[in-house]
Design a protein around this motif. Structure first.
Motif, PDB file in Angstrom:
ATOM      1  N   ALA A   1       0.830  -1.204   0.000  1.00 48.12           N
ATOM      2  CA  ALA A   1       0.000   0.000   0.000  1.00 48.12           C
ATOM      3  C   ALA A   1       0.870   1.261   0.000  1.00 48.12           C
ATOM      4  CB  ALA A   1      -0.926  -0.001   1.209  1.00 48.12           C
ATOM      5  N   TYR A   2       1.901   1.254   0.806  1.00 51.41           N
ATOM      6  CA  TYR A   2       2.796   2.419   0.838  1.00 51.41           C
ATOM      7  C   TYR A   2       3.477   2.633  -0.507  1.00 51.41           C
ATOM      8  CZ  TYR A   2       2.609   3.510   5.818  1.00 51.41           C
ATOM      9  OH  TYR A   2       2.205   3.936   7.057  1.00 51.41           O
ATOM     10  N   VAL A   3       3.929   1.512  -1.090  1.00 49.75           N
ATOM     11  CA  VAL A   3       4.684   1.612  -2.324  1.00 49.75           C
ATOM     12  C   VAL A   3       3.777   2.043  -3.487  1.00 49.75           C
ATOM     13  CG1 VAL A   3       6.023   0.243  -3.960  1.00 49.75           C
ATOM     14  CG2 VAL A   3       6.441  -0.010  -1.530  1.00 49.75           C
ATOM     15  N   GLN A   4       2.489   1.697  -3.379  1.00 49.72           N
ATOM     16  CA  GLN A   4       1.565   2.041  -4.467  1.00 49.72           C
ATOM     17  C   GLN A   4       0.785   3.338  -4.203  1.00 49.72           C
ATOM     18  OE1 GLN A   4      -0.682  -1.543  -4.967  1.00 49.72           O
ATOM     19  NE2 GLN A   4       1.110  -2.680  -5.674  1.00 49.72           N
ATOM     20  N   ASN A   5       1.158   4.036  -3.172  1.00 45.67           N
ATOM     21  CA  ASN A   5       0.481   5.284  -2.789  1.00 45.67           C
ATOM     22  C   ASN A   5       0.313   6.248  -3.975  1.00 45.67           C
ATOM     23  OD1 ASN A   5      -0.531   7.365  -1.087  1.00 45.67           O
ATOM     24  ND2 ASN A   5       1.523   8.219  -0.890  1.00 45.67           N
ATOM     25  N   ILE A   6       1.419   6.543  -4.638  1.00 45.58           N
ATOM     26  CA  ILE A   6       1.388   7.560  -5.701  1.00 45.58           C
ATOM     27  C   ILE A   6       0.501   7.098  -6.853  1.00 45.58           C
ATOM     28  CG2 ILE A   6       2.819   8.690  -7.448  1.00 45.58           C
ATOM     29  CD1 ILE A   6       5.047   8.747  -5.261  1.00 45.58           C
ATOM     30  N   ASN A   7       0.656   5.831  -7.213  1.00 44.58           N
ATOM     31  CA  ASN A   7      -0.161   5.287  -8.287  1.00 44.58           C
ATOM     32  C   ASN A   7      -1.657   5.426  -7.988  1.00 44.58           C
ATOM     33  OD1 ASN A   7      -1.666   2.528  -9.204  1.00 44.58           O
ATOM     34  ND2 ASN A   7      -0.341   3.377 -10.793  1.00 44.58           N
ATOM     35  N   LYS A   8      -2.021   5.126  -6.747  1.00 44.70           N
ATOM     36  CA  LYS A   8      -3.443   5.205  -6.382  1.00 44.70           C
ATOM     37  C   LYS A   8      -3.941   6.636  -6.411  1.00 44.70           C
ATOM     38  CE  LYS A   8      -3.758   0.894  -3.929  1.00 44.70           C
ATOM     39  NZ  LYS A   8      -3.240   0.296  -2.695  1.00 44.70           N
ATOM     40  N   LEU A   9      -3.089   7.553  -6.024  1.00 43.21           N
ATOM     41  CA  LEU A   9      -3.483   8.971  -6.074  1.00 43.21           C
ATOM     42  C   LEU A   9      -3.709   9.408  -7.516  1.00 43.21           C
ATOM     43  CD1 LEU A   9      -1.018  10.470  -3.427  1.00 43.21           C
ATOM     44  CD2 LEU A   9      -3.508  10.342  -3.219  1.00 43.21           C
ATOM     45  N   ILE A  10      -2.789   9.014  -8.379  1.00 35.78           N
ATOM     46  CA  ILE A  10      -2.915   9.400  -9.789  1.00 35.78           C
ATOM     47  C   ILE A  10      -4.198   8.801 -10.372  1.00 35.78           C
ATOM     48  CG2 ILE A  10      -1.898   9.129 -12.093  1.00 35.78           C
ATOM     49  CD1 ILE A  10       0.877   9.272 -10.723  1.00 35.78           C
ATOM     50  N   GLU A  11      -4.432   7.531 -10.042  1.00 33.54           N
ATOM     51  CA  GLU A  11      -5.650   6.871 -10.555  1.00 33.54           C
ATOM     52  C   GLU A  11      -6.919   7.560 -10.068  1.00 33.54           C
ATOM     53  OE1 GLU A  11      -5.574   2.701  -9.710  1.00 33.54           O
ATOM     54  OE2 GLU A  11      -4.245   2.276 -11.409  1.00 33.54           O
ATOM     55  N   ALA A  12      -6.867   8.118  -8.868  1.00 28.66           N
ATOM     56  CA  ALA A  12      -8.053   8.793  -8.326  1.00 28.66           C
ATOM     57  C   ALA A  12      -8.208  10.198  -8.897  1.00 28.66           C
ATOM     58  CB  ALA A  12      -7.973   8.854  -6.804  1.00 28.66           C
ATOM     59  N   GLY A  13      -7.230  10.604  -9.725  1.00 26.63           N
ATOM     60  CA  GLY A  13      -7.345  11.920 -10.356  1.00 26.63           C
ATOM     61  C   GLY A  13      -6.747  13.046  -9.538  1.00 26.63           C
ATOM     62  N   VAL A  14      -5.935  12.691  -8.535  1.00 26.06           N
ATOM     63  CA  VAL A  14      -5.270  13.724  -7.734  1.00 26.06           C
ATOM     64  C   VAL A  14      -4.021  14.177  -8.480  1.00 26.06           C
ATOM     65  CG1 VAL A  14      -4.117  14.202  -5.527  1.00 26.06           C
ATOM     66  CG2 VAL A  14      -6.078  12.654  -5.603  1.00 26.06           C
ATOM     67  N   LYS A  15      -3.752  15.454  -8.441  1.00 29.58           N
ATOM     68  CA  LYS A  15      -2.540  15.981  -9.076  1.00 29.58           C
ATOM     69  C   LYS A  15      -1.360  15.665  -8.160  1.00 29.58           C
ATOM     70  CE  LYS A  15      -1.087  18.350 -12.544  1.00 29.58           C
ATOM     71  NZ  LYS A  15      -1.365  17.760 -13.831  1.00 29.58           N
ATOM     72  N   VAL A  16      -0.386  14.928  -8.691  1.00 27.79           N
ATOM     73  CA  VAL A  16       0.729  14.503  -7.835  1.00 27.79           C
ATOM     74  C   VAL A  16       2.067  14.984  -8.373  1.00 27.79           C
ATOM     75  CG1 VAL A  16       1.880  12.558  -6.719  1.00 27.79           C
ATOM     76  CG2 VAL A  16      -0.536  12.394  -7.283  1.00 27.79           C
ATOM     77  N   GLY A  17       2.768  15.753  -7.574  1.00 31.24           N
ATOM     78  CA  GLY A  17       4.147  16.126  -7.873  1.00 31.24           C
ATOM     79  C   GLY A  17       5.058  15.487  -6.848  1.00 31.24           C
ATOM     80  N   TYR A  18       6.291  15.978  -6.811  1.00 29.90           N
ATOM     81  CA  TYR A  18       7.277  15.343  -5.943  1.00 29.90           C
ATOM     82  C   TYR A  18       7.809  16.323  -4.900  1.00 29.90           C
ATOM     83  CZ  TYR A  18      11.895  13.840  -4.415  1.00 29.90           C
ATOM     84  OH  TYR A  18      12.981  13.529  -3.642  1.00 29.90           O
TER      85      TYR A  18
END
Lengths: 448, 466
Positions: free
Chosen positions: A344-361
């Motif tokens: 779950a931790y490792v896939q955090n960013i992927n799940k955010l992107i899939e949910a349509g959240v804007k993700v930067g670093y």
């Protein structure tokens, strides 16, 4: 009227003159025969990139290079990437000093409580900090820099990263105000998360009252007491007015919820920093239009899992019985759950992107030398492609910072921020050979 | 279509606030300890969508509702612990003698393993209290032990707001001796309360005057603008106490300080209050009764500091005999697992009736928390918060076999998995987490003394669970 015309003319002339002076003093530069990677993951083989005065003037395959350009030939082996952007780093921040217990722990004053939203990295930064020299070698050409501290450590300033010259290269001061659920150091209020929550509210009440008094004072001619200047509270006005977001650091689901509670009451705009458990609140982040500058500080793989992988299950079977650790039912259950938590931790960013959240670093304290290893894990186990990682490190972070038109990609008109690597940026062997930040080029010696 | 309807339904639920997952179950043929209406042998309890809808014989389960056989067993309302610090992130904002502005509702850890262990002891609700370092501590939060849900979902919807006060050694040690900040003495404790109540009254007056003047100025009815009086988080809460919107739960031991606080409360018109611990309450039981004060005590825990040397295991029974509504609490991650034993001590020592002893861990704490219209007894219309016990709950040999909250099962001994930790850190070894219980819990874990203890080891009062 005549005077006005003359003024306009003078200004126009001055502008032309100054442009000429500038173009004369700053010839074009170019890389040719390089593989150019754009933020969306497309590549241009044997490409050319030209820039002048800090701006990219041309990118592509069949580009005509201006006569005055200083050209470097990549020999078709070098890779040009848009400059990576760290949405929130603490590079160059002074360390938090040791403190004494205040006379009245319950009333330590703003500074001692860690409430200093007025502080500016641009004035406090240690210019010679190691990280500022190393960052370009890791591909970073711009970063939002914040200060170390507690609940309100200061402003976030956006810099061009140019080693020890970084301090003088601010692109924009105060793109946000850093906020976090950090108690005051040692023995002082607030010493708990609930105390920090309460303090946020009180600061907004006090800032609102001061603002009101200033407004009243300015609006009447006499017979009204002058408000006391208070730089701490005044630094919160733009956040109250939603002109400046809080760059709010939170990792756990509960702390992200606490941030939501504060947002509902105090009505500020927010950018979530780090967000290690943000996947648990992905839909609500999307709904609230809160972008995430995500941490890639991933947990270590559980020990048993790593050793299983290393030894291979076959080998495990071949081992003499006494060497095989007995896995009890309880342990098995525990491991199952640990495995889920790890994934779950490792896939955090992927799940955010899939949910349509804007993700930067945002590194938010992660050491530069740990980036590569974590990116590998994101690729192998985090369901993120190389393309997605590249975009997150470039265009998406630029978008979150509000500089999506100027930074984050390689195209005509963008600020000349890019890095020339010897190989693909995710390759274990890759090395940065050049870094270009706001058009300024730095060349690095190979470590080999 | 069904899916669409379901999602619309889910949406509606989520819009109503803390949507709770409820359940339905028919518990058959048990001895039902109703608490408010005696024991009923061979009786069925039907819970539908979280509410007890029927108590009677030979009930049949509506379609789709599971039936559980409780023959030979006891069905009891979920135990309510009026003094707990499990499921907390931080317990003590110890830095100031008055911290009314902080609230335990913002310090909830819904994944604390102690919640599961409490469920295994038949507990369904707790009063998550702020610690006892400050004269006026933080606000408390009444929770239902909906293990593994979320901070919002753990709240007991509709429970009145409460706050923690503390008298005696803890606040005088932490602030007076520790930092030379008032109070250093019991006299000082009283004065801190009076000073702050007075300040709150002034604040209310000034703030209201400002708001009225502001409005008048904006409407053109006033020439000069007023000087703003900022909203004050701490004072707002103190005002709410004075206006009766927040009930007071006071950490206290000695009879003289209990009397002192009742005088203060009478002076300020504060009516709804409970004395927590109150080891010497038995000395002033008639006075407590006269003032409609409640008490919430330990069964037999004392002598851990000077002010609790004068204590007795008859405290609960004496209070009860004097008509004081008393509860027995745990203040501990360990005692909370067997509050039934703690209640049994009142029968053993003081000859309190079994029914009254059971009230001390059900309807009485519910009354003290203002949730007695919803839980604390098995009655039609109340919440389906019940536990099935293997035998009479006051027997040392009985165990809770299953625990339901809102009709939903949160604990089942027969299906109890070996590992119920919900928060698993990928980086922590099994061996390490296994030892954790012994390091963090036991009788002295998760108590309001914990903070004070840590305070004196110079590590700060901060307490992080897990």
């Amino acid at each position: 009227m005549k005077l006005a015309r003359i003024t306009v003319l003078c200004i126009a002339l001055l502008m032309v003159f100054s442009l000429q002076v500038r173009s004369q003093s700053s010839p074009a530069e170019a890389f040719e025969n390089v593989t150019i990677h754009t933020a969306d993951g497309n590549t241009i083989e044997s490409g050319t990139i030209v820039w002048r005065n800090g701006v990219i003037t041309d990118v592509g395959k069949n580009v005509s290079i201006p006569f005055d350009a200083y050209v470097r030939d990549g020999g078709d082996s070098l890779h040009v990437y848009p400059g990576f952007i760290d949405g929130l780093a603490q590079w160059g921040s002074p360390d938090v000093p040791d403190v004494d217990t205040p006379e009245r722990p319950g009333d330590p004053g703003y500074k001692r409580a860690g409430i200093q939203p007025q502080r500016r990295p641009a004035s406090l930064m240690k210019a010679g900090a190691d990280a500022l020299t190393k960052a370009p070698k890791h591909g970073f050409t711009a970063a939002g820099l914040g200060l170390k501290g507690q609940m309100l450590p200061g402003q976030v300033d956006l810099f061009f990263i140019q080693g020890n010259k970084t301090k003088d290269n601010v692109l924009k001061s105060g793109i946000g105000v850093l906020a976090q659920f950090e108690e005051a150091q040692g023995q002082a209020y607030p010493s708990t998360t609930m105390g920090v929550m309460s303090e946020f509210r009180q600061l907004f009440h006090d800032a609102k009252a001061l603002n009101q008094q200033e407004h009243y004072f300015a609006s009447v001619s006499s017979n009204y007491p002058a408000p006391e200047e208070n730089k701490t509270l005044e630094a919160l006005y733009p956040v109250m007015d939603q002109e400046q977001p809080f760059y709010f650091v939170a990792d756990s689901k509960e702390n992200i919820e606490r941030m939501f509670w504060l947002q509902d009451e105090l009505e500020f705009n927010a950018v979530l920093i780090s967000g290690k458990e943000a996947y648990k609140k992905a839909d609500e982040l999307k709904e609230r239009n809160i972008p995430v500058l995500a941490s890639i500080d991933l947990p270590e793989e559980p020990e048993w899992r790593a050793s299983q992988k290393e030894e291979g299950e076959e080998k495990e079977k071949e081992k003499p019985a006494e060497e095989v650790q007995e896995v009890t039912e309880e342990m098995r259950k525990f491991r199952e759950r640990q495995q889920e938590a790890y994934k779950a931790y490792v896939q955090n960013i992927n799940k955010l992107i899939e949910a349509g959240v804007k993700v930067g670093y945002a590194s938010n304290g992660l050491d530069l030398s740990d980036i590569h290893k974590n990116l590998k894990t994101l690729q192998e186990e985090g369901n993120l492609s190389g393309k997605q990682i590249l975009k997150m490190f470039t265009q998406s972070t630029a978008d979150v910072l509000g500089y999506g038109q100027k930074l984050g990609d390689l195209e005509e008109g963008r600020i000349a921020n890019f890095t020339v690597f010897t190989k693909s940026f995710l390759d274990d062997e890759t090395e940065a050979q050049y870094s270009v930040s706001n058009g300024q080029i730095m060349e690095f010696e190979s470590s080999k | 279509m069904k899916k669409v309807l379901l999602s619309i339904f889910a949406l509606c639920l989520s819009l109503t606030g803390y949507a709770q997952e409820t359940g339905s179950v028919l518990i058959k043929d048990g001895t039902v300890i109703t608490i408010t209406n005696g024991n009923k042998a061979d009786t069925d309890v039907l819970i539908e969508d979280g509410i007890i809808t029927k108590i009677g014989k030979d009930l049949s389960a509506p379609r789709g509702v599971e039936t559980v056989d409780a023959s030979g067993k006891y069905v009891m309302p979920g135990i309510i612990d009026a003094h707990s610090h499990i499921a907390a992130v931080d317990v003590n904002e110890w830095t100031n003698p008055v911290t009314a502005e902080v609230s335990m509702e913002e310090s909830i850890n819904p994944n604390d393993i102690n919640i599961y262990w409490a469920l295994a002891g038949g507990v369904t609700s707790i009063h998550l209290m702020h610690g006892s370092a400050n004269v006026i501590g933080g606000q408390n939060e009444t929770l239902k032990l909906r293990y593994g849900t979320g901070m919002d979902e753990m709240r007991f919807d509709g429970a009145p707001r409460t706050i923690k006060f503390a008298l005696g050694e803890n606040p005088t040690r932490v602030h007076g001796q520790g930092f030379n900040v008032k109070p250093r003495t019991r006299m000082g404790v009283e004065q801190v309360i009076r000073d702050n109540f007075d300040a709150a009254q002034d604040y209310k007056k000034n703030r209201q005057a400002y708001l009225a003047a502001k409005e008048a100025y904006e409407n053109g009815e006033r020439k000069n603008p007023p000087v703003p009086v900022a909203k004050n988080e701490r004072m707002e809460v103190l005002v709410d106490i004075l206006e009766g919107d927040i009930w007071v739960h006071t950490h206290s031991y000695r009879a003289d300080e209990i009397m002192m606080l009742m005088r203060v409360f009478n002076d300020y018109g504060i009516e709804n209050f409970t004395f927590q611990h109150a080891n010497e309450a038995f000395k002033v039981a008639p006075e407590l009764k006269k003032n409609n004060a409640y008490t919430s005590v330990f069964a037999d825990w004392w002598a851990y500091k000077f002010e609790v040397y004068y204590s007795t295991a008859y405290n609960a029974s004496i209070l009860n005999a004097n008509g004081v509504k008393n509860s027995i609490n745990s203040d501990s991650g360990e005692l909370i697992r067997h509050l039934n034993h703690e209640a049994a001590k009142a029968v053993h020592y003081g000859n309190t009736s079994k029914q009254d002893a059971l009230k001390m861990i059900t309807i009485n704490p519910a009354t003290q928390l203002g949730i007695d219209d919803k839980v604390g007894s098995i009655e039609e219309g109340k919440h389906g918060d019940v536990a099935i016990w293997s035998g009479h709950p006051l027997s040392i040999y009985s165990t809770a076999e299953a625990t339901y909250i809102d009709g939903k099962k949160y604990f089942d001994r027969s299906e109890d998995p070996n590992d119920m930790r919900l928060e698993t850190n990928p980086e922590t070894d099994f061996e390490e987490t296994d030892k954790r219980w012994y390091n963090e819990n036991g009788r002295h874990g998760k108590t309001c003394l914990q903070g004070a203890k840590i305070r004196f080891t110079k590590k700060g009062m901060k307490y992080k669970s897990n």
